[in-house]
Write an enzyme that holds these catalytic residues in place. Structure first.
Site, PDB file in Angstrom:
ATOM      1  N   ARG A 274     -20.299   5.673  32.452  1.00  0.00           N
ATOM      2  CA  ARG A 274     -20.186   6.605  33.577  1.00  0.00           C
ATOM      3  C   ARG A 274     -21.223   6.328  34.660  1.00  0.00           C
ATOM      4  NH1 ARG A 274     -17.376  11.598  32.178  1.00  0.00           N
ATOM      5  NH2 ARG A 274     -15.483  10.740  31.294  1.00  0.00           N
TER       6      ARG A 274
ATOM      7  N   ARG B  42     -20.763  11.590  39.048  1.00  0.00           N
ATOM      8  CA  ARG B  42     -21.193  12.712  39.895  1.00  0.00           C
ATOM      9  C   ARG B  42     -22.700  12.874  40.065  1.00  0.00           C
ATOM     10  NH1 ARG B  42     -17.525  16.904  36.877  1.00  0.00           N
ATOM     11  NH2 ARG B  42     -17.933  15.289  35.344  1.00  0.00           N
TER      12      ARG B  42
ATOM     13  N   ARG C 113     -15.762  10.761  46.667  1.00  0.00           N
ATOM     14  CA  ARG C 113     -14.780  11.614  45.988  1.00  0.00           C
ATOM     15  C   ARG C 113     -14.287  12.703  46.928  1.00  0.00           C
ATOM     16  NH1 ARG C 113     -15.280  16.158  42.721  1.00  0.00           N
ATOM     17  NH2 ARG C 113     -13.716  16.398  41.092  1.00  0.00           N
TER      18      ARG C 113
ATOM     19  N   ASP D 123      -9.920   5.866  34.634  1.00  0.00           N
ATOM     20  CA  ASP D 123     -10.069   6.824  33.550  1.00  0.00           C
ATOM     21  C   ASP D 123      -9.206   6.384  32.387  1.00  0.00           C
ATOM     22  OD1 ASP D 123     -11.433   9.585  33.165  1.00  0.00           O
ATOM     23  OD2 ASP D 123      -9.495   9.745  32.161  1.00  0.00           O
TER      24      ASP D 123
ATOM     25  N   TYR E  77      -5.584  13.797  23.460  1.00  0.00           N
ATOM     26  CA  TYR E  77      -5.408  14.473  24.753  1.00  0.00           C
ATOM     27  C   TYR E  77      -3.934  14.781  25.022  1.00  0.00           C
ATOM     28  CZ  TYR E  77     -10.221  13.931  26.429  1.00  0.00           C
ATOM     29  OH  TYR E  77     -11.569  14.031  26.599  1.00  0.00           O
TER      30      TYR E  77
HETATM   31  O1  CP3 Z   1     -18.056   4.434  32.862  1.00  0.00           O
HETATM   32  C1  CP3 Z   1     -17.717   4.356  34.050  1.00  0.00           C
HETATM   33  O2  CP3 Z   1     -18.541   4.442  34.983  1.00  0.00           O
HETATM   34  C2  CP3 Z   1     -16.269   4.033  34.409  1.00  0.00           C
HETATM   35  C3  CP3 Z   1     -15.396   5.114  34.677  1.00  0.00           C
HETATM   36  C4  CP3 Z   1     -14.909   6.023  33.581  1.00  0.00           C
HETATM   37  C5  CP3 Z   1     -14.535   7.359  33.835  1.00  0.00           C
HETATM   38  N1  CP3 Z   1     -13.988   7.882  32.711  1.00  0.00           N
HETATM   39  C6  CP3 Z   1     -14.687   8.033  35.138  1.00  0.00           C
HETATM   40  C7  CP3 Z   1     -14.603   9.500  35.190  1.00  0.00           C
HETATM   41  C8  CP3 Z   1     -14.631   5.778  32.236  1.00  0.00           C
HETATM   42  C9  CP3 Z   1     -14.906   4.530  31.426  1.00  0.00           C
HETATM   43  C10 CP3 Z   1     -14.054   6.965  31.704  1.00  0.00           C
HETATM   44  C11 CP3 Z   1     -13.573   7.081  30.324  1.00  0.00           C
HETATM   45  C12 CP3 Z   1     -13.191   8.389  29.793  1.00  0.00           C
HETATM   46  N2  CP3 Z   1     -12.511   9.376  30.418  1.00  0.00           N
HETATM   47  C13 CP3 Z   1     -13.400   8.789  28.465  1.00  0.00           C
HETATM   48  C14 CP3 Z   1     -14.015   7.931  27.382  1.00  0.00           C
HETATM   49  C15 CP3 Z   1     -15.475   7.919  27.462  1.00  0.00           C
HETATM   50  C16 CP3 Z   1     -16.127   9.231  27.152  1.00  0.00           C
HETATM   51  O3  CP3 Z   1     -16.647   9.846  28.082  1.00  0.00           O
HETATM   52  O4  CP3 Z   1     -16.115   9.607  25.974  1.00  0.00           O
HETATM   53  C17 CP3 Z   1     -12.869  10.079  28.311  1.00  0.00           C
HETATM   54  C18 CP3 Z   1     -12.889  10.936  27.064  1.00  0.00           C
HETATM   55  C19 CP3 Z   1     -12.295  10.436  29.555  1.00  0.00           C
HETATM   56  C20 CP3 Z   1     -11.540  11.673  29.863  1.00  0.00           C
HETATM   57  C21 CP3 Z   1     -12.157  12.390  30.979  1.00  0.00           C
HETATM   58  N3  CP3 Z   1     -12.093  11.990  32.291  1.00  0.00           N
HETATM   59  C22 CP3 Z   1     -12.917  13.577  30.927  1.00  0.00           C
HETATM   60  C23 CP3 Z   1     -13.244  14.345  29.658  1.00  0.00           C
HETATM   61  C24 CP3 Z   1     -13.275  13.888  32.251  1.00  0.00           C
HETATM   62  C25 CP3 Z   1     -13.960  15.110  32.758  1.00  0.00           C
HETATM   63  C26 CP3 Z   1     -15.411  14.933  32.534  1.00  0.00           C
HETATM   64  C27 CP3 Z   1     -16.229  15.967  33.224  1.00  0.00           C
HETATM   65  O5  CP3 Z   1     -17.432  15.761  33.125  1.00  0.00           O
HETATM   66  O6  CP3 Z   1     -15.701  16.897  33.860  1.00  0.00           O
HETATM   67  C28 CP3 Z   1     -12.801  12.856  33.079  1.00  0.00           C
HETATM   68  C29 CP3 Z   1     -12.997  12.722  34.514  1.00  0.00           C
HETATM   69  C30 CP3 Z   1     -13.877  11.586  34.942  1.00  0.00           C
HETATM   70  N4  CP3 Z   1     -13.683  10.287  34.563  1.00  0.00           N
HETATM   71  C31 CP3 Z   1     -14.972  11.643  35.853  1.00  0.00           C
HETATM   72  C32 CP3 Z   1     -15.414  10.329  36.020  1.00  0.00           C
HETATM   73  C33 CP3 Z   1     -16.508   9.828  36.912  1.00  0.00           C
HETATM   74  C34 CP3 Z   1     -15.468  12.879  36.557  1.00  0.00           C
HETATM   75  C35 CP3 Z   1     -14.508  13.094  37.689  1.00  0.00           C
HETATM   76  C36 CP3 Z   1     -15.064  13.840  38.833  1.00  0.00           C
HETATM   77  O7  CP3 Z   1     -15.046  15.082  38.759  1.00  0.00           O
HETATM   78  O8  CP3 Z   1     -15.473  13.205  39.820  1.00  0.00           O
END
Ligand code: CP3
Length: 356
Positions: free
Chosen positions: A27, A31, A40, A77, A154
């Site tokens: 990540r 944010r 964003r 994602d 999911y």
């Molecule tokens: O690592 C990186 O920088 C690359 C981008 C990346 C994102 N999601 C961006 C993202 C990667 C590799 C993921 C993988 C991902 N997404 C996982 C596996 C890794 C982990 O975290 O266990 C999972 C379970 C997800 C599902 C997901 N997507 C969730 C649970 C959320 C919400 C998280 C939150 O904090 O609200 C997302 C959204 C997401 N994916 C964001 C980002 C930067 C936040 C989006 C935003 O509000 O801008």
């Protein structure tokens, strides 16, 4: 290759001798960065950001430009595949990902099909191409996927979950349906990773965020068996592209995971990395594993904890595959950007003593 190119991450993943420990952070584009929040906002919402290759490229580059990390990870994602299968992903502020059309019955499962990687997920492959061009060899690009078990969780829960009662209910009551769901997701993941590599991804990572919720036997049958198919397919098609498996909460299963033939294992922060090295360090590179919450505290704490992780892995040797620094899970929105700068500097400087 010219001197401006940094391929430390790929050399480390191949188990080669390197001059210091490479670092990237799960990540890393997210944010906690004000420049991420600005792009964003410009995109309007998270999914539009993912689906606009130029903007996905811009946010992928932000942490590379600002901190000098050793690898870029595609901004996307894991939930793009179920979205492309028609489940309609929405990201609700403060709630996280939600599917408008979750999978709730055997009939729902039988209607699922493998999405077309270019028609339905072409925006991901386009982003990979645009990012590779923009990186111009500066650092390698990591492509990724969710694990079949995590994606299926999911898809069936319809959102994140605390107890996983729907997906586990399916697993216990209708294991054949669960396997049918996992198989269509696995076939999709295999094609998805293949398309990412063809578009330019230079290494791969599988995020099994929810595998750690399973019993050992069910982990083997419902998560690891499908990751095995992914490793086998990836190795057959792209033997030189390293693949890393990360099961959060999977510390007790490292031997089984290493036996898949993957190149590296991601470790969450609960794992003793020194013990993990003794268990599987000759077979796989270990990636991790500082507690991400340290990044929300003081700079001194970040420096101290990073030094502890480096010391815990210890001196690199010819017989072991080595260490890549990362957090044990994604960096949180509350993290201080200055702490990321301090983390990268600490790892770059302090790790050299372990590579002589
Ligand atoms: O690592 C990186 O920088 C690359 C981008 C990346 C994102 N999601 C961006 C993202 C990667 C590799 C993921 C993988 C991902 N997404 C996982 C596996 C890794 C982990 O975290 O266990 C999972 C379970 C997800 C599902 C997901 N997507 C969730 C649970 C959320 C919400 C998280 C939150 O904090 O609200 C997302 C959204 C997401 N994916 C964001 C980002 C930067 C936040 C989006 C935003 O509000 O801008």
């Amino acid at each position: 290759m010219n001197n401006a190119e940094n391929d430390l991450y790929l050399r480390a993943l191949r188990g080669e001798t390197v001059e210091r420990t490479p670092i990237w952070v799960m990540r890393q584009a997210g944010r906690y960065l004000p420049e991420y929040r600005a792009v964003r906002a410009q995109a309007g919402d998270f999914l539009t950001l993912c689906k606009t290759p130029e903007l996905a490229c811009e946010v992928t580059m932000q942490p590379i430009d600002r901190f000098g990390l050793d690898a870029a990870i595609l901004f996307s994602d894991i939930l793009t595949i179920p979205d492309a299968m028609g489940l309609e992903l929405v990201l609700e502020e403060g709630v996280g990902p939600v599917f408008n059309k979750p999978v709730r019955s055997a009939a729902d499962i039988s209607k699922l099909s493998v999405p077309d990687m270019h028609q339905d997920l072409g925006y991901v492959m386009d982003a990979v191409g645009v990012i590779r061009k923009e990186l111009n060899g500066r650092v390698p690009l990591i492509g990724f996927t969710g694990s079949p078990w995590t994606l299926a969780s999911y898809m069936v829960e319809g959102s994140g979950s605390k107890d996983f009662r729907r997906i586990k209910g399916l697993m216990f009551e209708s294991p054949d349906d669960a396997h049918a769901l996992l198989q269509v997701v696995t076939t999709s993941v295999i094609q998805y990773l293949d398309a990412q590599v063809k578009a330019g991804a230079q290494s791969l990572m599988v995020f099994d965020t929810w595998g750690g919720m399973l019993s050992t036997t069910n982990y083997q049958y419902f998560s690891l068996a499908y990751m095995q198919q992914i490793v086998d397919a990836s190795k057959a098609a792209h033997p030189d592209v390293p693949i890393v498996l990360f099961t959060k909460g999977g510390g007790q299963w490292l031997e089984m995971m290493a036996a898949t033939g993957c190149d590296g294992l991601g470790l969450d922060w609960t794992v003793d990395i020194a013990a993990a090295r003794k268990r599987v360090g000759e077979q796989v590179v270990l990636q991790g594993n500082m507690d991400p919450v340290v990044m929300n505290t003081g700079t001194q704490q970040v420096q101290d904890e990073a030094a502890k992780v480096l010391a815990a892995y210890g001196h690199h040797s010819e017989s072991d595959k080595g260490h890549i620094f990362n957090l044990g899970h994604g960096i949180q929105p509350f993290a201080e950007p200055e702490n990321m700068a301090a983390l990268v500097d600490t790892v770059k400087q302090q790790s050299q003593q372990y590579h002589s």
